[in-house]
Design a protein around this motif. Structure first.
Motif, PDB file in Angstrom:
ATOM      1  N   ALA A 148       0.832  -1.196   0.000  1.00  0.00           N
ATOM      2  CA  ALA A 148       0.000   0.000   0.000  1.00  0.00           C
ATOM      3  C   ALA A 148       0.863   1.241   0.000  1.00  0.00           C
ATOM      4  O   ALA A 148       2.057   1.181  -0.214  1.00  0.00           O
ATOM      5  N   THR A 149       0.220   2.362   0.258  1.00  0.00           N
ATOM      6  CA  THR A 149       0.905   3.643   0.261  1.00  0.00           C
ATOM      7  C   THR A 149       1.023   4.151   1.683  1.00  0.00           C
ATOM      8  O   THR A 149       0.355   3.677   2.589  1.00  0.00           O
ATOM      9  N   GLY A 150       1.854   5.164   1.879  1.00  0.00           N
ATOM     10  CA  GLY A 150       1.981   5.724   3.212  1.00  0.00           C
ATOM     11  C   GLY A 150       2.825   6.965   3.190  1.00  0.00           C
ATOM     12  O   GLY A 150       3.688   7.120   2.334  1.00  0.00           O
ATOM     13  N   SER A 151       2.607   7.865   4.137  1.00  0.00           N
ATOM     14  CA  SER A 151       3.417   9.080   4.204  1.00  0.00           C
ATOM     15  C   SER A 151       3.483   9.559   5.633  1.00  0.00           C
ATOM     16  O   SER A 151       2.606   9.248   6.441  1.00  0.00           O
ATOM     17  N   PRO A 152       4.485  10.334   5.988  1.00  0.00           N
ATOM     18  CA  PRO A 152       4.541  10.939   7.318  1.00  0.00           C
ATOM     19  C   PRO A 152       3.618  12.146   7.399  1.00  0.00           C
ATOM     20  O   PRO A 152       2.850  12.421   6.477  1.00  0.00           O
ATOM     21  N   GLU A 153       3.708  12.905   8.490  1.00  0.00           N
ATOM     22  CA  GLU A 153       2.894  14.105   8.656  1.00  0.00           C
ATOM     23  C   GLU A 153       3.101  15.057   7.476  1.00  0.00           C
ATOM     24  O   GLU A 153       4.208  15.233   6.987  1.00  0.00           O
ATOM     25  N   ILE A 154       2.034  15.668   7.019  1.00  0.00           N
ATOM     26  CA  ILE A 154       2.102  16.558   5.866  1.00  0.00           C
ATOM     27  C   ILE A 154       1.841  17.983   6.342  1.00  0.00           C
ATOM     28  O   ILE A 154       0.775  18.273   6.897  1.00  0.00           O
ATOM     29  N   ALA A 155       2.765  18.873   6.150  1.00  0.00           N
ATOM     30  CA  ALA A 155       2.607  20.253   6.598  1.00  0.00           C
ATOM     31  C   ALA A 155       2.068  21.118   5.480  1.00  0.00           C
ATOM     32  O   ALA A 155       2.123  20.758   4.310  1.00  0.00           O
ATOM     33  N   SER A 156       1.552  22.251   5.836  1.00  0.00           N
ATOM     34  CA  SER A 156       0.994  23.145   4.826  1.00  0.00           C
ATOM     35  C   SER A 156       2.077  24.029   4.229  1.00  0.00           C
ATOM     36  O   SER A 156       3.109  24.297   4.841  1.00  0.00           O
ATOM     37  N   ARG A 157       1.817  24.498   3.030  1.00  0.00           N
ATOM     38  CA  ARG A 157       2.675  25.526   2.450  1.00  0.00           C
ATOM     39  C   ARG A 157       2.438  26.850   3.180  1.00  0.00           C
ATOM     40  O   ARG A 157       1.346  27.094   3.689  1.00  0.00           O
ATOM     41  N   PRO A 158       3.410  27.698   3.184  1.00  0.00           N
ATOM     42  CA  PRO A 158       3.210  28.996   3.837  1.00  0.00           C
ATOM     43  C   PRO A 158       2.042  29.751   3.202  1.00  0.00           C
ATOM     44  O   PRO A 158       1.955  29.898   1.987  1.00  0.00           O
ATOM     45  N   SER A 181      -1.648  12.865   9.485  1.00  0.00           N
ATOM     46  CA  SER A 181      -0.776  12.005   8.702  1.00  0.00           C
ATOM     47  C   SER A 181      -1.590  10.964   7.948  1.00  0.00           C
ATOM     48  O   SER A 181      -2.521  10.375   8.480  1.00  0.00           O
ATOM     49  N   VAL A 182      -1.286  10.782   6.661  1.00  0.00           N
ATOM     50  CA  VAL A 182      -1.993   9.827   5.811  1.00  0.00           C
ATOM     51  C   VAL A 182      -1.175   8.550   5.773  1.00  0.00           C
ATOM     52  O   VAL A 182      -0.118   8.487   5.163  1.00  0.00           O
ATOM     53  N   ARG A 183      -1.672   7.518   6.442  1.00  0.00           N
ATOM     54  CA  ARG A 183      -0.921   6.266   6.526  1.00  0.00           C
ATOM     55  C   ARG A 183      -1.159   5.367   5.326  1.00  0.00           C
ATOM     56  O   ARG A 183      -0.273   4.644   4.898  1.00  0.00           O
ATOM     57  N   GLU A 184      -2.387   5.372   4.825  1.00  0.00           N
ATOM     58  CA  GLU A 184      -2.725   4.540   3.675  1.00  0.00           C
ATOM     59  C   GLU A 184      -3.620   5.344   2.740  1.00  0.00           C
ATOM     60  O   GLU A 184      -4.442   6.154   3.186  1.00  0.00           O
ATOM     61  N   LEU A 185      -3.478   5.087   1.438  1.00  0.00           N
ATOM     62  CA  LEU A 185      -4.266   5.835   0.470  1.00  0.00           C
ATOM     63  C   LEU A 185      -4.354   5.019  -0.810  1.00  0.00           C
ATOM     64  O   LEU A 185      -3.333   4.671  -1.390  1.00  0.00           O
ATOM     65  N   TRP A 186      -5.574   4.682  -1.210  1.00  0.00           N
ATOM     66  CA  TRP A 186      -5.746   3.964  -2.463  1.00  0.00           C
ATOM     67  C   TRP A 186      -7.157   4.167  -3.002  1.00  0.00           C
ATOM     68  O   TRP A 186      -8.052   4.581  -2.276  1.00  0.00           O
TER      69      TRP A 186
END
Length: 573
Positions: free
Chosen positions: A476-486, A563-568
């Motif tokens: 599957a997919t996974g990512s750490p914490e996602i921050a915003s753009r300024p 944080s998005v741990r899984e995405l499909w």
């Protein structure tokens, strides 16, 4: 104003029952009885939950096999409406709108009684027939009309033909009417009614006898202790919702008893003839409860209709008392009472929360909107009750293939097992990356859909400059914490491969909820419907062509995206 308050408090439970799933007993009633036609209904009593007259009405109504909530519960809605209209009309004919409005409010605010009466079973019909029996008994005592005895006989037979327990209440009522009236025609009419009840049950008499012999083995002895009548009244009449949220438990019953005793004493002192109706109804309730205690086996819910008779007797007593009070005092008391009940109704509306007994319809909707039609699923228990709600093409397997399930090629549905001691399914015991979508329900807390990410996520890419790689695991997919753009709200933008898609699955970590939007040029269009359960968000895409999707926090001013741990995404197949 009191009637408006009653309608206000009644709207939400009626709407909830009209739109949420039937539960096991309701589904069993339809699948095993009414859907098979009237002959099957009146000749099959292998189960004590065949409410014969109710099922007979359903069986002769078009679309009798439907399990859609509004159709399946149609006769219960009609019975409740008839009960409230009849109660109001009865007191209007007596020139006492206040007592009629008050009994309508009490019956509408009795949340457990309304909840039971609106099920696709015979309880609502019993409540209406209980009022009909009590009202016609009082009419006979006051006017002596033979027609009232005929009506009482018909209502008694129909009630017993719905649930046999009603027959005990009818017998108690006939006995009290006989004692009060002391007329031979009452005895004759009662005997004819008893013969009619026996006659309509002849096709199932032997089956009923067999059920009676083993009833306690399956259902227990809910009237096996002296407090059972008090339990029934506290659940279905003296509920905190009726007692303005105060005096819970025994204190409410004591206050109720003192109030009734005080009103009775006033009427007895001023005009004792007005007590005949309340005494007959009250006496029949006492005799009925004595019969239930002697038998020990009736279910509390099968005696809930007696709450209607008690409420009617109390309304008669209130009507008799108000007739002794000066007009100005009566008007002032009515106005004060109206404001109190309106306030309580607003409180009940705000506090209303409805959870269905079971979530079969909602579960089928999740399966149909989320997973491709060619993905099979297995139900661990009672899958027969899910089948009527499944969309065309759904494929239920009798057993789970754990290897296929771990690859995302099969779905495991966890429903409450028949034996409460049996453990529930925990998919993480078989695959640590498994996720569960839970649907809340009253019975055992929830139903759950356990599934694993598929080998192919269908993602073509992500916004690359601030999103980490979504390829940390093969499955599957996974990512750490996602921050915003300024200066911009946090978001995750993904691109799907060309094609049509059934749904998008987002599994988050940490605190916060996400939602999804379709990106069309410079605009973003909300997607959905969106379902959430814990860290799982299901976005229905409706088998449409979707290319770019933006995932954002539910609250747009959030500092970070969870944080998005899984995405499909599931393609349409």
């Amino acid at each position: 104003m009191i009637l408006a308050a009653a309608l206000l408090v009644l709207y939400q439970p009626v709407r909830a029952r009209a739109t949420t799933s039937l539960w096991t007993d309701e589904l069993h009633t339809i699948l095993e009885y009414s859907s098979k036609g009237p002959i099957a209904v009146v000749t099959d009593y292998r189960e004590a939950n065949n409410h014969i007259f109710f099922n007979l009405l359903n069986a002769v109504t078009p679309n009798r096999a439907s399990v859609q909530p509004l159709r399946a519960r149609l006769w219960s809605f009609l019975a409740l409406a008839a009960l409230l209209a009849s109660a109001l009309g009865y007191f209007i004919r007596r020139g006492d709108l206040l007592s009629g409005a008050l009994v309508v409010w009490v019956l509408s605010a009795s949340s457990e009684l309304v909840d039971l009466d609106l099920q696709a079973r015979g309880y609502g019909l019993l409540a209406f027939l209980a009022f009909g029996a009590a009202a016609t008994a009082v009419t006979f005592l006051e006017k002596g009309r033979t027609g009232a005895l005929v009506t009482l006989g018909i209502v008694s037979a129909l009630g017993a033909f719905t649930v046999p327990t009603f027959g005990f209440f009818a017998a108690a009522l006939w006995l009290c009417v006989l004692i009060a009236g002391r007329e031979r025609r009452v005895l004759l009419a009662g005997a004819i009614t008893g013969a009619a009840i026996l006659a309509v049950h002849l096709p199932v008499l032997s089956q009923m006898a067999d059920q009676a012999r083993h009833y306690d083995e399956r259902w227990g002895r809910q009237y096996g202790h002296l407090g059972a009548p008090l339990d029934a009244l506290q659940i279905y009449l003296l509920h905190p919702s009726v007692l303005l949220g105060r005096w819970p438990g025994t204190s409410g019953f004591v206050l109720f008893a003192l109030l009734i005793a005080g009103l009775s004493a006033v009427v007895w002192w001023k005009r004792p003839s007005l007590l005949a109706g309340p005494l007959v109804i009250g006496g029949s309730v006492v005799v009925f409860f004595a019969i239930c205690l002697a038998l020990t086996t009736p279910l509390l819910r099968s005696t809930a209709f007696v709450a209607v008779a008690v409420a009617f007797a109390c309304a008669l007593l209130l009507s008799a008392t108000s007739a002794l009070v000066p007009e100005r005092i009566r008007a002032a008391a009515a106005l004060a009472l109206a404001f109190v009940l309106l306030r309580q109704s607003v409180h009940l509306v705000r506090a209303f929360r409805f959870v269905p007994e079971e979530s079969w319809m909602e579960l089928a909707s999740v399966l149909g909107e989320t997973f491709p039609s060619d993905v099979p699923f297995t139900v661990n228990a009672a899958g027969v009750f899910l089948d009527p709600y499944l969309p065309d093409g759904a494929h239920r397997e009798p057993a789970i293939d754990l290897r296929a399930w771990a690859r995302g090629e099969q779905i495991y549905v966890d429903t409450p097992p028949d034996a409460p001691s049996e453990p529930r399914i925990d998919g993480r015991e078989y695959a640590p990356y498994a996720v569960a979508y839970r649907l809340p329900q009253r019975r055992e807390g929830y139903q759950a859909v356990w599934f694993c990410p598929p080998l192919e996520s269908s993602l073509a890419g992500t916004l690359p400059d601030f999103v980490a790689s979504l390829s940390d695991r093969e499955l599957a997919t996974g990512s750490p914490e996602i921050a915003s753009r300024p200066g911009e709200p946090p978001r995750l933008e993904i691109t799907l491969r060309p094609g049509r898609y059934r749904s998008l699955v987002i599994v988050t970590g940490g605190v916060g909820e996400v939602t999804a939007e379709e990106v069309r040029g410079e605009t973003a269009v909300p997607l959905g419907p969106i379902r959430r359960s814990g860290d799982v968000t299901l976005v229905a895409l409706g088998d449409r062509e979707v290319s770019r999707i933006r995932i954002v926090p539910v609250r747009g001013n959030a500092a970070t995206l969870p944080s998005v741990r899984e995405l499909w995404a599931y393609p349409t197949r």
